[in-house]
Scaffold this motif. Structure first.
Motif, PDB file in Angstrom:
ATOM      1  N   GLY A 212      72.439  29.994  29.233  1.00  0.00           N
ATOM      2  CA  GLY A 212      73.410  28.923  29.038  1.00  0.00           C
ATOM      3  C   GLY A 212      74.613  29.062  29.946  1.00  0.00           C
ATOM      4  O   GLY A 212      75.717  28.605  29.616  1.00  0.00           O
ATOM      5  N   ASP A 213      74.430  29.701  31.097  1.00  0.00           N
ATOM      6  CA  ASP A 213      75.505  29.945  32.054  1.00  0.00           C
ATOM      7  C   ASP A 213      75.527  28.813  33.082  1.00  0.00           C
ATOM      8  O   ASP A 213      74.829  28.853  34.091  1.00  0.00           O
ATOM      9  CB  ASP A 213      75.279  31.300  32.731  1.00  0.00           C
ATOM     10  N   MET A 214      76.342  27.797  32.819  1.00  0.00           N
ATOM     11  CA  MET A 214      76.363  26.636  33.698  1.00  0.00           C
ATOM     12  C   MET A 214      77.013  26.945  35.042  1.00  0.00           C
ATOM     13  O   MET A 214      76.707  26.316  36.057  1.00  0.00           O
ATOM     14  CB  MET A 214      77.095  25.470  33.015  1.00  0.00           C
ATOM     15  N   TYR A 215      77.916  27.941  35.063  1.00  0.00           N
ATOM     16  CA  TYR A 215      78.536  28.330  36.329  1.00  0.00           C
ATOM     17  C   TYR A 215      77.467  28.864  37.288  1.00  0.00           C
ATOM     18  O   TYR A 215      77.399  28.464  38.455  1.00  0.00           O
ATOM     19  CB  TYR A 215      79.604  29.389  36.071  1.00  0.00           C
ATOM     20  N   ALA A 216      76.616  29.756  36.804  1.00  0.00           N
ATOM     21  CA  ALA A 216      75.553  30.290  37.646  1.00  0.00           C
ATOM     22  C   ALA A 216      74.526  29.216  37.991  1.00  0.00           C
ATOM     23  O   ALA A 216      73.959  29.219  39.083  1.00  0.00           O
ATOM     24  CB  ALA A 216      74.874  31.470  36.944  1.00  0.00           C
ATOM     25  N   GLN A 217      74.279  28.284  37.055  1.00  0.00           N
ATOM     26  CA  GLN A 217      73.367  27.170  37.363  1.00  0.00           C
ATOM     27  C   GLN A 217      73.899  26.349  38.531  1.00  0.00           C
ATOM     28  O   GLN A 217      73.148  25.934  39.420  1.00  0.00           O
ATOM     29  CB  GLN A 217      73.212  26.278  36.137  1.00  0.00           C
ATOM     30  N   SER A 218      75.206  26.110  38.525  1.00  0.00           N
ATOM     31  CA  SER A 218      75.805  25.349  39.615  1.00  0.00           C
ATOM     32  C   SER A 218      75.619  26.062  40.950  1.00  0.00           C
ATOM     33  O   SER A 218      75.243  25.452  41.957  1.00  0.00           O
ATOM     34  CB  SER A 218      77.295  25.130  39.328  1.00  0.00           C
ATOM     35  N   LEU A 219      75.879  27.385  40.970  1.00  0.00           N
ATOM     36  CA  LEU A 219      75.697  28.161  42.199  1.00  0.00           C
ATOM     37  C   LEU A 219      74.252  28.078  42.696  1.00  0.00           C
ATOM     38  O   LEU A 219      73.991  27.885  43.892  1.00  0.00           O
ATOM     39  CB  LEU A 219      76.067  29.627  41.942  1.00  0.00           C
ATOM     40  N   ALA A 220      73.307  28.223  41.762  1.00  0.00           N
ATOM     41  CA  ALA A 220      71.894  28.222  42.139  1.00  0.00           C
ATOM     42  C   ALA A 220      71.458  26.856  42.659  1.00  0.00           C
ATOM     43  O   ALA A 220      70.757  26.760  43.682  1.00  0.00           O
ATOM     44  CB  ALA A 220      71.044  28.633  40.940  1.00  0.00           C
ATOM     45  N   ASN A 221      71.858  25.777  41.978  1.00  0.00           N
ATOM     46  CA  ASN A 221      71.479  24.439  42.430  1.00  0.00           C
ATOM     47  C   ASN A 221      72.113  24.103  43.775  1.00  0.00           C
ATOM     48  O   ASN A 221      71.511  23.409  44.604  1.00  0.00           O
ATOM     49  CB  ASN A 221      71.884  23.396  41.384  1.00  0.00           C
ATOM     50  N   TRP A 222      73.327  24.580  43.991  1.00  0.00           N
ATOM     51  CA  TRP A 222      73.985  24.377  45.291  1.00  0.00           C
ATOM     52  C   TRP A 222      73.178  25.045  46.403  1.00  0.00           C
ATOM     53  O   TRP A 222      72.944  24.460  47.464  1.00  0.00           O
ATOM     54  CB  TRP A 222      75.395  24.954  45.219  1.00  0.00           C
TER      55      TRP A 222
END
Length: 497
Positions: A212-222
């Motif tokens: 549930g770590d949306m910060y890391a999700q953002s980094l990965a999707n970027w």
């Protein structure tokens, strides 16, 4: 949500950790309420139980991400005021310095200085979790210098990648691991290593979605969006970039918003999507204008004020030290004796030793002054001071009392404290007597010697000084160049050791 940050787990209150988890998961409304409760409880929570600078910097980051700039500046300034990395070199100092560097924004020189210092301290204390956090922030900062400017500087990218690779070697898990995966993937994209970048980003995304770590999700999707852009898969790149931007905005990470929206605007331009391009650029400008510039300027002012305060304190300390020193010999002066001797005497007594004070008078000094001149007299005093330093230990206190008189207060001598004073005094007397004075003073009728009075007993400076003065009087009138003792054999028996 999972609690997977072992470094912060033991160093900030549980309430603060929950606020960060809520923020990184994009639960802003709950986060706002929890943050208010956390700050309101500061007097009770920020105590000796927690490391205060770490708590303050952590809250400064949370306040900044929640748009509370004034509070972020206040908390960061408080943390910096309490943090003295010159005196404290431990895991807590490293972690707090690293978070302050993060607050200063990725591509600023002050940020790199703080982050590099944090890594050095973390290596010294040899705590893997601390080092991993510090390396992650430094690696991200080095990468940002390139990714924000858009100028490819391979050295910075390679240095950044080295930091992330070291994080992996430390075998960390949880948030640090997945964010290092995603961030290193973005660097690998810039280095055109697309296959490895995609693998790391996908691994990070899977871990982040589970946690549930949306910060890391953002980094990965970027990172995945940039892989697709380089492979000319522009539609997919736009979708992934939009997703990454939405996630970064949701968790209020404006620095990340700024970087992702700029890349998304480039993708939209290549697609001929001018509306999307304009929207992405507006979001980038809004993110930059909202917080980053204000925070950088305000925190920079706070750090500059701290630097000025530290400089002023150092000057004050230097002035105080000069006031306690004799300018001719460099020894402590009378004020220095009165300042330092009581503590030394008390410590000697507390360690079971017998305190000793030696009072020295330079014999024939008037003859040297009158016959060779005052400059030679000064040279003689400096030479005596040098001999005293050579014959005493570093922990002993050596003072120029007045004119040609010197005082030595001996620190505790374990096992030999009953005889230490006379032994040291005789060693000093002999050193002065056999010294090559002709090389210093030329031909003089009577080379200098010293008469010494030694006293032992109660740990009070005035009583010891009076007793040593009596002994010195006997030495001067007994023929000079001799040691007289007012101690165990001339006074009441001292307690057995």
């Amino acid at each position: 949500m999972e609690e997977d940050d072992p470094l912060l787990a033991g160093r900030i209150p549980e309430q603060d950790r929950q606020v960060r988890l809520l923020l990184d998961s994009g639960l802003i409304e709950q986060c706002e309420a929890a943050f208010d409760d956390s700050v309101a409880s500061a007097p009770n929570l920020v105590s000796s139980e927690w490391n205060r600078p770490i708590v303050l910097v952590n809250r400064a980051i949370l306040a900044w991400r929640l748009g509370r700039i004034s509070l972020a500046l206040e908390l960061a300034a408080d943390a910096w005021t309490e943090l003295d990395a010159e005196k404290h070199r431990d895991a807590e100092t490293a972690h707090a310095l690293s978070m302050l560097g993060y607050l200063l924004e990725g591509h600023s020189a002050p940020a790199l200085e703080l982050l590099s210092r944090a890594v050095r301290i973390a290596r010294e204390v040899d705590e893997p979790a601390t080092l991993a956090h510090c390396l992650l922030r430094e690696g991200g900062t080095l990468a940002a210098r390139v990714l924000v400017s858009g100028v490819s500087v391979e050295r910075h990218l390679s240095d950044s990648l080295l930091r992330f690779d070291e994080v992996f070697r430390l075998e960390t898990q949880g948030a640090v691991h997945r964010r290092a995966l995603a961030s290193s993937g973005r660097v690998l994209v810039a280095l055109e290593e697309l296959e490895v970048a995609q693998q790391r980003a996908n691994s990070a995304l899977a871990e982040a979605e589970t946690a549930g770590d949306m910060y890391a999700q953002s980094l990965a999707n970027w990172t995945l969006a940039e892989v697709c852009r380089r492979q000319n898969q522009l539609e997919q790149a736009r979708t992934l970039g939009s997703r990454a931007l939405h996630q970064a905005e949701t968790v209020r990470e404006t620095m990340l918003v700024n970087r992702i929206s700029t890349d998304l605007a480039s993708v939209c331009q290549r697609l001929g999507d001018h509306v999307g391009e304009a929207t992405a650029l507006r979001r980038a400008v809004r993110a930059a204008n909202e917080n980053i510039q204000v925070l950088q300027e305000g925190l920079g002012q706070a750090l500059e004020q701290r630097r000025i305060a530290v400089h002023a304190q150092r000057k004050a300390n230097a002035a105080e030290a000069a006031a306690l020193r004799d300018p001719l010999t460099g020894l402590a002066n009378r004020l220095g004796l009165e300042r330092y001797a009581p503590t030394l005497l008390e410590r000697s007594a507390s360690q079971g030793g017998i305190p000793w004070l030696l009072l020295l008078d330079v014999d024939w000094f008037k003859d040297v002054n009158d016959g060779a001149g005052h400059s030679m007299g000064d040279a003689a005093l400096r030479e005596v001071a040098s001999l005293l330093r050579a014959e005493c230990r570093a922990e002993d206190l050596i003072c120029r009392w007045a004119g040609d008189e010197f005082v030595v207060v001996l620190a505790a001598y374990s096992g030999e404290s009953r005889t230490a004073g006379p032994a040291v005094a005789e060693r000093i007397r002999a050193a002065v007597d056999r010294h090559g004075w002709r090389q210093v003073l030329g031909e003089v009728e009577q080379p200098p010697t010293v008469s010494i009075g030694a006293a032992a007993g109660p740990a009070r400076l005035d009583e010891l000084f009076t007793a040593a003065d009596v002994a010195l009087y006997r030495a001067k009138h007994g023929g000079r160049n001799r040691v007289e003792v007012d101690g165990p054999e001339r006074r009441e028996p001292l307690p057995a050791e």
